[in-house]
Design a protein around this motif. Structure first.
Motif, PDB file in Angstrom:
ATOM      1  N   LEU A 111       0.807  -1.219   0.000  1.00 13.08           N
ATOM      2  CA  LEU A 111       0.000   0.000   0.000  1.00 13.08           C
ATOM      3  C   LEU A 111       0.841   1.270   0.000  1.00 13.08           C
ATOM      4  O   LEU A 111       0.379   2.331  -0.434  1.00 13.08           O
ATOM      5  CB  LEU A 111      -0.980   0.040   1.175  1.00 13.08           C
ATOM      6  CG  LEU A 111      -2.095   1.012   0.794  1.00 13.08           C
ATOM      7  CD1 LEU A 111      -3.391   0.305   0.566  1.00 13.08           C
ATOM      8  CD2 LEU A 111      -2.220   2.157   1.723  1.00 13.08           C
TER       9      LEU A 111
ATOM     10  N   ASN B  92      -3.326   2.439   4.695  1.00 13.30           N
ATOM     11  CA  ASN B  92      -4.233   3.350   4.011  1.00 13.30           C
ATOM     12  C   ASN B  92      -4.885   4.325   4.988  1.00 13.30           C
ATOM     13  O   ASN B  92      -4.908   5.540   4.778  1.00 13.30           O
ATOM     14  CB  ASN B  92      -5.310   2.497   3.317  1.00 13.30           C
ATOM     15  CG  ASN B  92      -6.029   3.252   2.221  1.00 13.30           C
ATOM     16  OD1 ASN B  92      -5.667   4.375   1.879  1.00 13.30           O
ATOM     17  ND2 ASN B  92      -7.037   2.649   1.660  1.00 13.30           N
TER      18      ASN B  92
ATOM     19  N   ALA C   2      -7.647  -0.475  -1.067  1.00 13.51           N
ATOM     20  CA  ALA C   2      -7.433  -1.721  -0.339  1.00 13.51           C
ATOM     21  C   ALA C   2      -8.125  -2.875  -1.066  1.00 13.51           C
ATOM     22  O   ALA C   2      -7.552  -3.963  -1.210  1.00 13.51           O
ATOM     23  CB  ALA C   2      -7.953  -1.601   1.093  1.00 13.51           C
TER      24      ALA C   2
ATOM     25  N   LEU D   5      -2.909  -3.663   4.600  1.00 15.67           N
ATOM     26  CA  LEU D   5      -3.355  -2.649   3.642  1.00 15.67           C
ATOM     27  C   LEU D   5      -4.174  -1.574   4.361  1.00 15.67           C
ATOM     28  O   LEU D   5      -3.986  -0.373   4.156  1.00 15.67           O
ATOM     29  CB  LEU D   5      -4.263  -3.282   2.576  1.00 15.67           C
ATOM     30  CG  LEU D   5      -3.680  -4.286   1.590  1.00 15.67           C
ATOM     31  CD1 LEU D   5      -4.806  -4.874   0.734  1.00 15.67           C
ATOM     32  CD2 LEU D   5      -2.634  -3.639   0.702  1.00 15.67           C
TER      33      LEU D   5
END
Lengths: 243, 116
Positions: A20, A150, A118, A146
């Motif tokens: 990510l 994020n 995601a 993730l």
């Protein structure tokens, strides 16, 4: 979720974080801009912070803000937010197979943190749901990684944007960046002719019906556009049928 | 005054924010909220294709072409130029961020120096 040791000690958790990271970097300007746009379209700092921390959905925040500031009734704001978020409903149908083994509350918490980015990265790494306990744990850990990367980068830079917004005069019109952002997302969704039609019809109806009270022009525009597209689908389907 | 304003917070807005939070959770987990398997009716599934773009357009277009409830009567408006550039940039580069940046690069000079 990402605060659970069984997930954040798993090697897949780190993979999630590092997959990510580049996306989070690209998201910095967007998050900053969203923070600035919330404040500059007329929300108070406290409201902007509360909205950022709780709602965690940039496009629905940006779409709701002008309606809130214009004094639209709550149901109109919520209906608009719901429609903007309907893409997640489609993602959730796909994610169902990966999450149904979990109890309901953890499922919903996982869903809440599963943003567009995601979701896309997750289904790219795991194209099929695992059926063993080990495999499921790995998937859950990856998604948690993730989600943490994020969420934390989005929050950090949105809040920074809100803080910076106070240093910029409202007369500059930076709130317009929020509209440009929605316009860009709108273009990205224009992937078929009927979707372009939906966009044109909704825009025209929203302008023509602007005089309606309570921002009902928004609701009317969505309803007319969706109905028009469903009718066009019918017409197309009938034309395609051999006589 | 130092020019810094914090705005007025009202309880109604906080309720709306709470509602939007519930909507985030509900839409993101829509099909796994229930323990039993279920399906949307066909028309609703098809409608899902069109509702998001319609909702965005309904919010965005009036914000670009209207001022105080009326269609703008002049072409000297920074928003139309910025939006036009934004759309062209999006379809040329497929990048939302660049759309915002270049759109604002058109908007700010027109708005700040010419007052459009």
């Amino acid at each position: 979720m990402f605060w659970q040791r069984r997930l954040n000690q798993h090697p897949e958790f780190k993979h999630g974080l590092s997959d990510l990271a580049p996306q989070a970097f690209g998201q910095i300007a967007w998050a900053l801009m969203t923070g600035v746009a919330l404040v500059k379209s007329g929300m108070s700092v406290f409201e902007s912070v509360a909205m950022t921390l709780c709602v965690y959905a940039g496009s629905s925040q940006l779409a709701a803000t002008p309606l809130i500031v214009a004094g639209a009734p709550a149901w109109v704001v919520l209906a608009t937010g719901f429609c903007v978020n309907l893409r997640f409903v489609v993602f959730s149908l796909h994610m169902r197979g990966y999450l149904m083994h979990l109890p309901r509350l953890p499922r919903i918490i996982t869903g809440y943190f599963t943003t567009d980015i995601a979701y896309v990265l997750f289904v790219r790494r795991f194209s099929h749901p695992e059926h063993t306990d080990e495999g499921r744990l790995a998937q859950e850990a990856y998604l948690a990684g993730l989600s943490l990367a994020n969420w934390s980068s989005w929050m950090l830079f949105s809040l920074l944007g809100i803080a910076l917004a106070n240093a910029i005069p409202t007369s500059w019109g930076l709130g317009f960046a929020g509209i440009l952002c929605l316009l860009g997302i709108q273009c990205s969704l224009a992937s078929s002719r009927l979707r372009v039609l939906a966009s044109l019809v909704a825009g025209a109806v929203a302008v023509l019906a602007y005089a309606l009270p309570l921002k009902l022009n928004i609701v009317l525009a969505i309803a007319v556009a969706v109905l028009a597209c469903l009718m066009m689908e019918q017409v197309k389907a009938q034309k395609a049928k051999p006589v | 005054m130092n020019g810094v304003t914090f705005g007025v917070t009202d309880a109604w807005t906080l309720w709306v924010i709470f509602g939007l939070t519930v909507i985030t959770a509900v839409t993101r987990s829509f099909f796994f909220l229930s323990n039993s398997e279920w399906h949307l009716p066909h028309w609703a599934q098809r409608g899902l294709q069109y509702a998001p773009i319609a909702a965005l357009s309904a919010v965005v277009i009036p914000e670009i072409v209207m001022t105080q409830g009326a269609l703008i009567a002049t072409w000297q408006d920074a928003r139309i130029f910025a939006a036009a550039v934004g759309v062209v940039v999006y379809f040329a580069k497929r990048d939302v961020l660049l759309t915002i940046v270049l759109g604002m690069a058109v908007y700010l000079p027109l708005h700040l120096s010419l007052g459009w």
